[in-house]
Design a protein around this motif. Structure first.
Motif, mmCIF file in Angstrom:
data_model
loop_
_atom_site.group_PDB
_atom_site.id
_atom_site.type_symbol
_atom_site.label_atom_id
_atom_site.label_comp_id
_atom_site.label_asym_id
_atom_site.label_seq_id
_atom_site.Cartn_x
_atom_site.Cartn_y
_atom_site.Cartn_z
ATOM 1 N N GLY A 49 0.818 -1.212 0.000
ATOM 2 C CA GLY A 49 0.000 0.000 0.000
ATOM 3 C C GLY A 49 0.850 1.260 0.000
ATOM 4 N N THR A 50 1.879 1.256 0.825
ATOM 5 C CA THR A 50 2.790 2.399 0.865
ATOM 6 C C THR A 50 3.520 2.574 -0.456
ATOM 7 O OG1 THR A 50 3.120 2.005 3.221
ATOM 8 C CG2 THR A 50 4.726 3.396 2.115
ATOM 9 N N LEU A 51 3.967 1.468 -1.028
ATOM 10 C CA LEU A 51 4.695 1.532 -2.295
ATOM 11 C C LEU A 51 3.802 1.983 -3.442
ATOM 12 C CD1 LEU A 51 7.543 1.088 -3.270
ATOM 13 C CD2 LEU A 51 6.964 -1.282 -3.747
ATOM 14 N N VAL A 52 2.539 1.567 -3.439
ATOM 15 C CA VAL A 52 1.611 2.016 -4.483
ATOM 16 C C VAL A 52 1.352 3.514 -4.361
ATOM 17 C CG1 VAL A 52 -0.810 1.907 -5.192
ATOM 18 C CG2 VAL A 52 0.487 -0.178 -4.961
ATOM 19 N N LEU A 53 1.103 3.989 -3.152
ATOM 20 C CA LEU A 53 0.862 5.425 -2.975
ATOM 21 C C LEU A 53 2.091 6.251 -3.359
ATOM 22 C CD1 LEU A 53 -1.156 5.480 0.358
ATOM 23 C CD2 LEU A 53 -2.001 5.823 -1.970
ATOM 24 N N LEU A 54 3.258 5.779 -2.983
ATOM 25 C CA LEU A 54 4.486 6.476 -3.352
ATOM 26 C C LEU A 54 4.687 6.471 -4.863
ATOM 27 C CD1 LEU A 54 7.012 7.856 -2.162
ATOM 28 C CD2 LEU A 54 8.103 5.617 -2.220
ATOM 29 N N GLY A 55 4.419 5.334 -5.504
ATOM 30 C CA GLY A 55 4.558 5.244 -6.956
ATOM 31 C C GLY A 55 3.587 6.151 -7.693
ATOM 32 N N ILE A 56 2.345 6.227 -7.204
ATOM 33 C CA ILE A 56 1.356 7.117 -7.831
ATOM 34 C C ILE A 56 1.772 8.570 -7.663
ATOM 35 C CG2 ILE A 56 -1.021 7.945 -7.648
ATOM 36 C CD1 ILE A 56 -1.834 5.038 -7.050
ATOM 37 N N ALA A 57 2.287 8.909 -6.487
ATOM 38 C CA ALA A 57 2.740 10.281 -6.263
ATOM 39 C C ALA A 57 3.917 10.633 -7.172
ATOM 40 C CB ALA A 57 3.125 10.472 -4.804
ATOM 41 N N ILE A 58 4.867 9.729 -7.318
ATOM 42 C CA ILE A 58 6.014 9.973 -8.193
ATOM 43 C C ILE A 58 5.565 10.080 -9.645
ATOM 44 C CG2 ILE A 58 8.159 8.960 -9.077
ATOM 45 C CD1 ILE A 58 8.606 7.811 -6.271
ATOM 46 N N PHE A 59 4.659 9.203 -10.052
ATOM 47 C CA PHE A 59 4.142 9.239 -11.418
ATOM 48 C C PHE A 59 3.415 10.555 -11.695
ATOM 49 C CE2 PHE A 59 0.628 8.490 -14.386
ATOM 50 C CZ PHE A 59 1.334 8.064 -15.488
ATOM 51 N N ALA A 60 2.552 10.967 -10.766
ATOM 52 C CA ALA A 60 1.819 12.219 -10.953
ATOM 53 C C ALA A 60 2.758 13.416 -10.983
ATOM 54 C CB ALA A 60 0.785 12.392 -9.842
ATOM 55 N N PHE A 61 3.782 13.399 -10.150
ATOM 56 C CA PHE A 61 4.757 14.486 -10.171
ATOM 57 C C PHE A 61 5.480 14.537 -11.505
ATOM 58 C CE2 PHE A 61 9.101 16.022 -9.513
ATOM 59 C CZ PHE A 61 8.830 17.286 -9.018
ATOM 60 N N GLY A 62 5.848 13.380 -12.028
ATOM 61 C CA GLY A 62 6.560 13.342 -13.304
ATOM 62 C C GLY A 62 5.707 13.784 -14.470
ATOM 63 N N VAL A 63 4.416 13.483 -14.439
ATOM 64 C CA VAL A 63 3.538 13.829 -15.557
ATOM 65 C C VAL A 63 3.072 15.269 -15.475
ATOM 66 C CG1 VAL A 63 1.271 13.354 -16.580
ATOM 67 C CG2 VAL A 63 2.762 11.476 -15.967
ATOM 68 N N TYR A 64 2.632 15.693 -14.306
ATOM 69 C CA TYR A 64 1.968 16.991 -14.193
ATOM 70 C C TYR A 64 2.862 18.129 -13.735
ATOM 71 C CZ TYR A 64 -2.131 14.081 -14.684
ATOM 72 O OH TYR A 64 -3.053 13.186 -15.145
ATOM 73 N N GLY B 118 6.740 17.949 -13.012
ATOM 74 C CA GLY B 118 8.130 18.002 -13.472
ATOM 75 C C GLY B 118 8.248 17.923 -14.982
ATOM 76 N N ASP B 119 9.369 18.412 -15.484
ATOM 77 C CA ASP B 119 9.661 18.326 -16.912
ATOM 78 C C ASP B 119 10.470 17.075 -17.245
ATOM 79 O OD1 ASP B 119 8.357 20.641 -17.566
ATOM 80 O OD2 ASP B 119 10.127 21.901 -17.283
ATOM 81 N N TYR B 120 10.991 16.418 -16.233
ATOM 82 C CA TYR B 120 11.850 15.260 -16.452
ATOM 83 C C TYR B 120 10.997 14.003 -16.562
ATOM 84 C CZ TYR B 120 15.697 12.009 -15.828
ATOM 85 O OH TYR B 120 16.610 11.007 -15.995
ATOM 86 N N GLN B 121 10.992 13.373 -17.729
ATOM 87 C CA GLN B 121 10.126 12.221 -17.981
ATOM 88 C C GLN B 121 10.667 10.922 -17.388
ATOM 89 O OE1 GLN B 121 7.061 12.250 -19.332
ATOM 90 N NE2 GLN B 121 7.250 14.467 -19.298
ATOM 91 N N GLY B 122 11.902 10.912 -16.945
ATOM 92 C CA GLY B 122 12.456 9.715 -16.312
ATOM 93 C C GLY B 122 11.776 9.373 -15.001
ATOM 94 N N ILE B 123 11.220 10.368 -14.347
ATOM 95 C CA ILE B 123 10.520 10.148 -13.084
ATOM 96 C C ILE B 123 9.247 9.340 -13.318
ATOM 97 C CG2 ILE B 123 9.362 11.329 -11.173
ATOM 98 C CD1 ILE B 123 11.390 13.542 -11.453
ATOM 99 N N VAL B 124 8.630 9.476 -14.475
ATOM 100 C CA VAL B 124 7.411 8.735 -14.799
ATOM 101 C C VAL B 124 7.701 7.239 -14.778
ATOM 102 C CG1 VAL B 124 5.677 8.320 -16.580
ATOM 103 C CG2 VAL B 124 6.451 10.634 -16.128
#
Length: 74
Positions: free
Chosen positions: A16-31, A33-39
Motif C-alpha cells: 500500500g505504501t509503495l503504491v501510494l508512493l509510486g502514484i505520487a512519483i508518477f503524478a509528479f513526473g507527468v503533471y 516536473g519536466d523530467y520524464q524519467g521520473i514517470v
C-alpha cells in the motif's frame, strides 16, 4: 493461521505504501516536473508493489496448503 495473518498484514502495508508512493512519483513526473524519467520510476514502483503483493499471497497460500496436507496425512 496467526503467522499467515501477520505476513499478509505486512505485505498489505508495504504494498500500500509503495503504491501510494509510486502514484505520487508518477503524478509528479507527468503533471509537475519536466523530467520524464521520473514517470518510469513511478510506474516501476507500482508494478513492483503489485508483484510483491502477488508473491506474498502466493507464498501464504502455498504454506497453508502444505500445512493442511501434513495434518491430513498424520
Amino acid at each position: 493461521m496467526k503467522t499467515h495473518a501477520t505476513i499478509l498484514r505486512a505485505v498489505k502495508y508495504i504494498c500500500g505504501t509503495l503504491v501510494l508512493l509510486g502514484i505520487a512519483i508518477f503524478a509528479f513526473g507527468v503533471y509537475v516536473g519536466d523530467y520524464q524519467g521520473i514517470v518510469g520510476i513511478g510506474i516501476g514502483s507500482v508494478m513492483s508493489a503489485a508483484f510483491i503483493w502477488i508473491m506474498g499471497v502466493f507464498l501464504v497460500a502455498t504454506e497453508e496448503m502444505i500445512s493442511k496436507g501434513k495434518k491430513s496425512i498424520s
